[in-house]
Scaffold this motif. Sequence first.
Motif, PDB file in Angstrom:
ATOM      1  N   MET A   1     -52.950 -37.857 -63.353  1.00  0.00           N
ATOM      2  CA  MET A   1     -53.695 -38.365 -62.206  1.00  0.00           C
ATOM      3  C   MET A   1     -55.134 -37.863 -62.245  1.00  0.00           C
ATOM      4  N   MET A   2     -56.035 -38.714 -61.787  1.00  0.00           N
ATOM      5  CA  MET A   2     -57.429 -38.274 -61.736  1.00  0.00           C
ATOM      6  C   MET A   2     -57.566 -37.061 -60.826  1.00  0.00           C
ATOM      7  N   LYS A   3     -58.332 -36.081 -61.275  1.00  0.00           N
ATOM      8  CA  LYS A   3     -58.554 -34.876 -60.475  1.00  0.00           C
ATOM      9  C   LYS A   3     -59.885 -34.980 -59.742  1.00  0.00           C
ATOM     10  N   LEU A   4     -59.992 -34.198 -58.692  1.00  0.00           N
ATOM     11  CA  LEU A   4     -61.258 -34.072 -57.976  1.00  0.00           C
ATOM     12  C   LEU A   4     -61.773 -32.650 -58.148  1.00  0.00           C
ATOM     13  N   GLY A   5     -63.076 -32.528 -58.145  1.00  0.00           N
ATOM     14  CA  GLY A   5     -63.669 -31.202 -58.320  1.00  0.00           C
ATOM     15  C   GLY A   5     -65.038 -31.143 -57.683  1.00  0.00           C
ATOM     16  N   CYS A   6     -65.730 -30.044 -57.927  1.00  0.00           N
ATOM     17  CA  CYS A   6     -67.108 -29.932 -57.428  1.00  0.00           C
ATOM     18  C   CYS A   6     -67.919 -29.031 -58.348  1.00  0.00           C
ATOM     19  N   CYS A   7     -69.233 -29.131 -58.183  1.00  0.00           N
ATOM     20  CA  CYS A   7     -70.165 -28.310 -58.938  1.00  0.00           C
ATOM     21  C   CYS A   7     -70.538 -27.130 -58.036  1.00  0.00           C
ATOM     22  N   TYR A   8     -70.371 -25.960 -58.574  1.00  0.00           N
ATOM     23  CA  TYR A   8     -70.501 -24.757 -57.742  1.00  0.00           C
ATOM     24  C   TYR A   8     -71.399 -23.762 -58.451  1.00  0.00           C
ATOM     25  N   TYR A   9     -72.201 -23.067 -57.638  1.00  0.00           N
ATOM     26  CA  TYR A   9     -73.170 -22.111 -58.181  1.00  0.00           C
ATOM     27  C   TYR A   9     -72.951 -20.772 -57.494  1.00  0.00           C
ATOM     28  N   PRO A  10     -71.949 -20.002 -57.922  1.00  0.00           N
ATOM     29  CA  PRO A  10     -71.665 -18.737 -57.247  1.00  0.00           C
ATOM     30  C   PRO A  10     -72.899 -17.843 -57.188  1.00  0.00           C
ATOM     31  N   GLU A  11     -73.778 -17.963 -58.203  1.00  0.00           N
ATOM     32  CA  GLU A  11     -74.976 -17.109 -58.226  1.00  0.00           C
ATOM     33  C   GLU A  11     -75.935 -17.423 -57.082  1.00  0.00           C
ATOM     34  N   HIS A  12     -75.728 -18.551 -56.390  1.00  0.00           N
ATOM     35  CA  HIS A  12     -76.606 -18.886 -55.264  1.00  0.00           C
ATOM     36  C   HIS A  12     -76.133 -18.271 -53.946  1.00  0.00           C
ATOM     37  N   TRP A  13     -74.928 -17.727 -53.927  1.00  0.00           N
ATOM     38  CA  TRP A  13     -74.335 -17.331 -52.649  1.00  0.00           C
ATOM     39  C   TRP A  13     -73.840 -15.897 -52.708  1.00  0.00           C
ATOM     40  N   PRO A  14     -73.841 -15.222 -51.555  1.00  0.00           N
ATOM     41  CA  PRO A  14     -73.328 -13.849 -51.552  1.00  0.00           C
ATOM     42  C   PRO A  14     -71.866 -13.817 -52.010  1.00  0.00           C
ATOM     43  N   GLN A  15     -71.534 -12.774 -52.710  1.00  0.00           N
ATOM     44  CA  GLN A  15     -70.197 -12.688 -53.298  1.00  0.00           C
ATOM     45  C   GLN A  15     -69.103 -12.758 -52.228  1.00  0.00           C
ATOM     46  N   ASP A  16     -69.434 -12.319 -51.020  1.00  0.00           N
ATOM     47  CA  ASP A  16     -68.353 -12.280 -50.026  1.00  0.00           C
ATOM     48  C   ASP A  16     -67.993 -13.667 -49.470  1.00  0.00           C
ATOM     49  N   VAL A  17     -68.710 -14.713 -49.850  1.00  0.00           N
ATOM     50  CA  VAL A  17     -68.251 -16.047 -49.406  1.00  0.00           C
ATOM     51  C   VAL A  17     -67.448 -16.774 -50.495  1.00  0.00           C
ATOM     52  N   TRP A  18     -67.401 -16.238 -51.699  1.00  0.00           N
ATOM     53  CA  TRP A  18     -66.773 -16.976 -52.796  1.00  0.00           C
ATOM     54  C   TRP A  18     -65.298 -17.286 -52.525  1.00  0.00           C
ATOM     55  N   ALA A  19     -64.589 -16.287 -52.042  1.00  0.00           N
ATOM     56  CA  ALA A  19     -63.142 -16.490 -51.860  1.00  0.00           C
ATOM     57  C   ALA A  19     -62.888 -17.572 -50.812  1.00  0.00           C
ATOM     58  N   ASP A  20     -63.698 -17.548 -49.759  1.00  0.00           N
ATOM     59  CA  ASP A  20     -63.529 -18.560 -48.724  1.00  0.00           C
ATOM     60  C   ASP A  20     -63.909 -19.944 -49.259  1.00  0.00           C
ATOM     61  N   ASP A  21     -64.982 -19.998 -50.040  1.00  0.00           N
ATOM     62  CA  ASP A  21     -65.364 -21.271 -50.667  1.00  0.00           C
ATOM     63  C   ASP A  21     -64.204 -21.806 -51.507  1.00  0.00           C
ATOM     64  N   ALA A  22     -63.641 -20.938 -52.324  1.00  0.00           N
ATOM     65  CA  ALA A  22     -62.570 -21.379 -53.231  1.00  0.00           C
ATOM     66  C   ALA A  22     -61.374 -21.895 -52.427  1.00  0.00           C
ATOM     67  N   ARG A  23     -61.031 -21.172 -51.384  1.00  0.00           N
ATOM     68  CA  ARG A  23     -59.902 -21.607 -50.553  1.00  0.00           C
ATOM     69  C   ARG A  23     -60.179 -22.968 -49.924  1.00  0.00           C
ATOM     70  N   ARG A  24     -61.408 -23.140 -49.439  1.00  0.00           N
ATOM     71  CA  ARG A  24     -61.747 -24.424 -48.805  1.00  0.00           C
ATOM     72  C   ARG A  24     -61.770 -25.562 -49.821  1.00  0.00           C
ATOM     73  N   MET A  25     -62.175 -25.266 -51.039  1.00  0.00           N
ATOM     74  CA  MET A  25     -62.132 -26.307 -52.088  1.00  0.00           C
ATOM     75  C   MET A  25     -60.692 -26.781 -52.276  1.00  0.00           C
TER      76      MET A  25
END
Length: 647
Positions: free
Chosen positions: A1-25
């Motif tokens: 099945m076709m997958k969905l994804g996104c382009c992400y730049y962890p270096e643009h954001w504070p490290q403490d939001v990464w986990a929440d970003d990943a969960r929301r993705m």
Amino acid sequence: MMKLGCCYYPEHWPQDVWADDARRMVDAGLSQVRIGEFAWSRIEPQPGVFNWQWLDDAVEVLHGAGLEIIMGTPTATPPKWLCDAMPDMFAHDRDGRQRGFGSRRHYCFSHAGYLEQAKRITRAMAQRYGSHPAVVQWQTDNEYGCHDTVQSFSPAARDAFRVWLAARYGTAEALNAAWGNVFWSMEYASFDEIELPNLTVTEANPAHWLAFRRFSSDQVIAFNRAQVDILRECSPGRDITHNAMGFYTGYDAHDLSDDLDILGWDSYPLGFLEMFRFSDAEKLQYARQGHPDIAAFHHDLYRGCAANERWSVLEQQPGPVNWARHNPAPLDGMVALWTMEAAAHGAELVSYFRWRQNPQAQEQMHAGLLRPDGADAPALAEVTDVQAKLEMMQAKGEMAGDGGRDAALIFSFEAEWMTQIQPQGEGRSALWAAFDCYTALRKKGLNVDIVRPGSDLSAYQLAMVPCLPIVGDECLAALEQFEGQIIIGPRSGSRTQDFAIPHSLAPGGLQDIIRLEVTRSESLRPGLVHDGGTWEIAHWLDHVEGEAQAELTAKDGTPASYKHGKARYLATWPSGAVLDEVVARALADTTLKTHDLPEGLRIRRDSKYLYVFNYCAQTRDIPSSISGDPMLGDRRLLPASYAVFAL
Ligand code: GAL
């Protein structure tokens, strides 16, 4: 099945939001994330001093959330220290000026020192992450050619061009003869005398330009291959991709794809509508949807380039972009529609650019799936919705496959280089001829494959050659063996490998198929037309002699098209009503099922479904030639909506 994804730049954001970003993705239905492609200054802040920790952490966070990673090599953005250490690595523009640091793509493909640096950082990344279980794919660099960067007029490019010419022609005498350099006393005594074609007083020899275009493309292919070789060595078993662009022909994507496992492209339908050749009326009518063929044309073009027809959308517009003349928001529903259209054409992935809108720097006005404050942007809910629909469709069985090959359009990148070098009439372009032929076929509801010259045509009933100045032996053989209908457009077969008119005249070898020769070609200014009643001869006119019979003739007796056996020749430019008329006649000689689709409606079949897309800002009814009730959507399609019928 076709997958969905996104382009992400962890270096643009504070490290403490990464986990929440990943969960929301993951919550939104995304399963892949593309990272890394611009992060060189953070990965290697000083020469040879690597800081992997942050990227290691980001990879673990994303992996921990269950996301697969497409890792980009960061060679589109060499850091300042590198540029300062190697100031001649910059490309030079057509006026000969050196380009500078402060944005991206600031390198010359021919600079041997930069190539070594690109290989070094690629190896370092591949060694670090090449066997990480989350890393499923590599992307080389980013959008080769973006910001007009394939052609460089630098000393490095000039030197490499001379070497390339020597390898191709052997001796200066051979080159002089091939290019016809006796004209205007342009003869060379050695390859070292040959300059790049940019600073001549008036136009350079078209053969000189064509050689430079071929060389420039080859430099891209070689640069890419150097990375591919390292990635294959250090990261076995991972797919390698690159993200191609819309309406972009600077390098030969057929050649590039030969070295890749899967070809991606970046789909910005609204930006492309605004920036390219569409009329003001079309720009207004489709301002929030994109012209109905923009995305599909590239899906079918890049599928045809890709090895094993594996392709993806590596960047998908999720809202307003920042780089077009005007940057409207898509209609509600459009992001989902674009996503479903990619699925209908067989994409493996649609990855939205970008996850969160960045409040700083060049792209601060470019939408993401999240707003700059981290709240959901409108597209996010559409993504979740379309993911649920894809899952529902998938639950019905195996992956959809080929849904029938109706028509093939034969296109080469070189053809577009040639019409750019020698348009002969304003706006006459092989790329846009292909696009207009594609539209003519899609309006009839056909599945269209855009194939490289020489491809096997036996699966199709119709083959079109919109504008192919050089027809190679393989292409000719494939057309000669083909049993379906053939439409040949103007300028096809009109040039030799070195941009000369063949002694037999156009259409060269195609004369075996169409039995005519072009004795004179003229381009026609706007308003200079031959009226055919419901159609007209406009923009271009070939005068021909030979056995082929005139099929469409204007009121003044001027033929617009000719027919011989299964082949037709369009003696005028392939656009507008005359194109529709010739296509209709050729289709009438096939057994293909066609539709007369209302304006803005498009369909596509795969092995399991028939998809109907409404690109209009108005409601449209699905025509009665498509029967039954859809499993998704409705027979009455609201603006920016689609329906899916199970086959
Ligand atoms: C693409 C590019 C991305 C981003 C995007 C914005 O051309 O690959 O990095 O700049 O455009 O629309």
